[in-house]
Design a protein around this motif. Structure first.
Motif, PDB file in Angstrom:
ATOM      1  N   HIS A  57     -65.375  -1.970 -57.581  1.00  0.00           N
ATOM      2  CA  HIS A  57     -66.551  -1.564 -58.522  1.00  0.00           C
ATOM      3  C   HIS A  57     -66.502  -2.456 -59.646  1.00  0.00           C
ATOM      4  O   HIS A  57     -65.680  -1.779 -60.875  1.00  0.00           O
ATOM      5  N   PRO A  58     -66.512  -4.006 -59.761  1.00  0.00           N
ATOM      6  CA  PRO A  58     -66.033  -3.919 -60.757  1.00  0.00           C
ATOM      7  C   PRO A  58     -66.963  -4.260 -61.746  1.00  0.00           C
ATOM      8  O   PRO A  58     -68.220  -3.394 -61.851  1.00  0.00           O
ATOM      9  N   HIS A  59     -67.146  -4.517 -63.372  1.00  0.00           N
ATOM     10  CA  HIS A  59     -67.710  -3.788 -64.208  1.00  0.00           C
ATOM     11  C   HIS A  59     -67.674  -5.086 -65.117  1.00  0.00           C
ATOM     12  O   HIS A  59     -66.737  -5.741 -65.598  1.00  0.00           O
ATOM     13  N   LEU A  60     -68.914  -5.608 -65.778  1.00  0.00           N
ATOM     14  CA  LEU A  60     -68.817  -6.589 -67.036  1.00  0.00           C
ATOM     15  C   LEU A  60     -67.934  -6.010 -68.033  1.00  0.00           C
ATOM     16  O   LEU A  60     -68.213  -5.481 -68.455  1.00  0.00           O
ATOM     17  N   LYS A  61     -67.536  -6.961 -68.240  1.00  0.00           N
ATOM     18  CA  LYS A  61     -66.289  -6.471 -70.200  1.00  0.00           C
ATOM     19  C   LYS A  61     -66.702  -7.416 -71.135  1.00  0.00           C
ATOM     20  O   LYS A  61     -66.112  -6.871 -72.123  1.00  0.00           O
ATOM     21  N   HIS A 129     -57.314  -3.567 -72.430  1.00  0.00           N
ATOM     22  CA  HIS A 129     -56.334  -2.712 -73.118  1.00  0.00           C
ATOM     23  C   HIS A 129     -57.684  -2.335 -73.676  1.00  0.00           C
ATOM     24  O   HIS A 129     -57.457  -0.852 -74.123  1.00  0.00           O
ATOM     25  N   GLN A 130     -59.028  -2.388 -74.300  1.00  0.00           N
ATOM     26  CA  GLN A 130     -60.210  -1.418 -74.561  1.00  0.00           C
ATOM     27  C   GLN A 130     -61.011  -1.416 -74.063  1.00  0.00           C
ATOM     28  O   GLN A 130     -61.037  -1.861 -72.762  1.00  0.00           O
ATOM     29  N   ALA A 131     -62.335  -0.278 -74.710  1.00  0.00           N
ATOM     30  CA  ALA A 131     -63.385   0.327 -74.141  1.00  0.00           C
ATOM     31  C   ALA A 131     -64.174  -0.840 -74.643  1.00  0.00           C
ATOM     32  O   ALA A 131     -64.130  -1.087 -76.042  1.00  0.00           O
ATOM     33  N   GLY A 132     -65.166  -0.526 -73.665  1.00  0.00           N
ATOM     34  CA  GLY A 132     -66.264  -1.357 -74.567  1.00  0.00           C
ATOM     35  C   GLY A 132     -66.425  -2.682 -73.480  1.00  0.00           C
ATOM     36  O   GLY A 132     -66.405  -2.870 -72.739  1.00  0.00           O
ATOM     37  N   MET A 133     -67.567  -3.306 -74.285  1.00  0.00           N
ATOM     38  CA  MET A 133     -67.867  -4.600 -74.402  1.00  0.00           C
ATOM     39  C   MET A 133     -67.436  -5.263 -75.211  1.00  0.00           C
ATOM     40  O   MET A 133     -67.256  -5.415 -76.956  1.00  0.00           O
ATOM     41  N   GLN A 134     -66.884  -6.882 -75.014  1.00  0.00           N
ATOM     42  CA  GLN A 134     -67.198  -7.624 -76.036  1.00  0.00           C
ATOM     43  C   GLN A 134     -67.203  -9.333 -76.004  1.00  0.00           C
ATOM     44  O   GLN A 134     -67.932  -9.628 -75.069  1.00  0.00           O
ATOM     45  N   TYR A 135     -68.055  -9.209 -77.066  1.00  0.00           N
ATOM     46  CA  TYR A 135     -68.828 -11.114 -77.043  1.00  0.00           C
ATOM     47  C   TYR A 135     -68.020 -11.850 -78.386  1.00  0.00           C
ATOM     48  O   TYR A 135     -66.992 -11.232 -79.050  1.00  0.00           O
ATOM     49  N   GLY A 136     -68.433 -13.081 -77.942  1.00  0.00           N
ATOM     50  CA  GLY A 136     -67.464 -13.831 -78.764  1.00  0.00           C
ATOM     51  C   GLY A 136     -67.889 -15.873 -78.091  1.00  0.00           C
ATOM     52  O   GLY A 136     -68.427 -15.397 -77.905  1.00  0.00           O
ATOM     53  N   SER A 150     -64.932 -16.787 -82.864  1.00  0.00           N
ATOM     54  CA  SER A 150     -65.710 -15.354 -83.610  1.00  0.00           C
ATOM     55  C   SER A 150     -65.525 -13.673 -82.255  1.00  0.00           C
ATOM     56  O   SER A 150     -66.257 -14.566 -81.743  1.00  0.00           O
ATOM     57  N   LEU A 151     -65.192 -13.042 -82.484  1.00  0.00           N
ATOM     58  CA  LEU A 151     -65.413 -11.958 -82.294  1.00  0.00           C
ATOM     59  C   LEU A 151     -65.769 -10.746 -82.457  1.00  0.00           C
ATOM     60  O   LEU A 151     -65.896  -9.700 -83.399  1.00  0.00           O
ATOM     61  N   GLN A 152     -66.498  -9.855 -81.778  1.00  0.00           N
ATOM     62  CA  GLN A 152     -67.444  -9.166 -81.890  1.00  0.00           C
ATOM     63  C   GLN A 152     -66.860  -7.674 -80.619  1.00  0.00           C
ATOM     64  O   GLN A 152     -67.501  -8.236 -80.232  1.00  0.00           O
ATOM     65  N   GLN A 153     -66.746  -6.874 -80.897  1.00  0.00           N
ATOM     66  CA  GLN A 153     -67.536  -5.951 -79.641  1.00  0.00           C
ATOM     67  C   GLN A 153     -67.765  -4.565 -80.195  1.00  0.00           C
ATOM     68  O   GLN A 153     -68.776  -4.222 -81.450  1.00  0.00           O
ATOM     69  N   SER A 154     -68.153  -3.721 -78.898  1.00  0.00           N
ATOM     70  CA  SER A 154     -68.923  -2.510 -79.223  1.00  0.00           C
ATOM     71  C   SER A 154     -69.306  -1.311 -77.739  1.00  0.00           C
ATOM     72  O   SER A 154     -68.298  -2.102 -77.143  1.00  0.00           O
ATOM     73  N   THR A 155     -69.275  -0.070 -77.934  1.00  0.00           N
ATOM     74  CA  THR A 155     -68.917   0.784 -77.292  1.00  0.00           C
ATOM     75  C   THR A 155     -70.549   1.599 -76.945  1.00  0.00           C
ATOM     76  O   THR A 155     -71.206   1.638 -78.113  1.00  0.00           O
ATOM     77  N   GLU A 156     -70.549   2.434 -75.662  1.00  0.00           N
ATOM     78  CA  GLU A 156     -71.752   2.670 -76.175  1.00  0.00           C
ATOM     79  C   GLU A 156     -72.138   3.917 -76.803  1.00  0.00           C
ATOM     80  O   GLU A 156     -71.151   4.637 -77.022  1.00  0.00           O
ATOM     81  N   GLY A 157     -73.077   4.196 -78.122  1.00  0.00           N
ATOM     82  CA  GLY A 157     -73.283   4.945 -77.996  1.00  0.00           C
ATOM     83  C   GLY A 157     -72.340   5.309 -79.146  1.00  0.00           C
ATOM     84  O   GLY A 157     -73.100   5.717 -80.537  1.00  0.00           O
ATOM     85  N   GLU A 158     -72.129   3.382 -80.181  1.00  0.00           N
ATOM     86  CA  GLU A 158     -72.596   2.967 -81.198  1.00  0.00           C
ATOM     87  C   GLU A 158     -73.471   2.277 -81.658  1.00  0.00           C
ATOM     88  O   GLU A 158     -74.270   1.609 -81.127  1.00  0.00           O
TER      89      GLU A 158
END
Length: 158
Positions: A57-61, A129-136, A150-158
């Motif tokens: 069950h891998p998932h994208l982070k 350590h974190q929920a959601g996704m990170q982009y950078g 430069s880093l940004q992150q999001s979680t579902e529902g934001e």
């Protein structure tokens, strides 16, 4: 632009890392995405090739752009797009050594101190350590000295 995918397995408070022989740096197993291959397929295939085991069950982070600059940091030399996946388990038997390096289990907290590219450190720590996704975007010299991030992150529902 080079497209790559890596996959970190986290199990029982430890992470499975590959110690690369050239620099002695640690990375999550991974490699180049083949033409026509999805990022999920590539991360899974590369993990199997480099570890002998199959991730469950891998998932994208995270999705990251790696800008490789000259040593002055002014001229773009190369650009990579990295997709980081995480899995909490695997099936099968792990190889001890591969053509890519040595597989080793390390406590999660060792991600703070093990020798590795600083962008890898950021994205692997986020993945565990974190929920959601990170982009950078990470800017490096050709010797992998981090110039800027430069880093940004999001979680579902934001």
């Amino acid at each position: 632009m080079q497209k790559i995918a890596n996959l970190l397995v986290v199990k029982d408070g430890q992470v499975l890392l590959l110690k690369k022989p050239r620099r002695g740096w640690y990375v999550a197993p991974g490699g180049k995405i083949d033409e026509g291959e999805s990022v999920y397929e590539a991360a899974t295939r590369e993990f199997i090739e480099e570890t002998g085991a199959k991730p469950i069950h891998p998932h994208l982070k995270g999705v990251y752009t790696m800008m490789m600059m000259d040593d002055d940091g002014k001229q773009l030399q190369n650009e990579w797009l990295l997709f980081t996946f995480i899995a909490r388990d695997y099936s099968g038997d792990l190889l001890e050594t591969t053509t890519e390096g040595e597989l080793e289990w390390h406590p999660i907290e060792s991600l703070h101190t093990l020798p590795m590219a600083e962008g890898d450190r950021s994205n692997l720590l986020f993945a565990v350590h974190q929920a959601g996704m990170q982009y950078g975007t990470f800017y490096y010299t050709e010797q992998f000295r981090l110039l800027q991030e430069s880093l940004q992150q999001s979680t579902e529902g934001e």
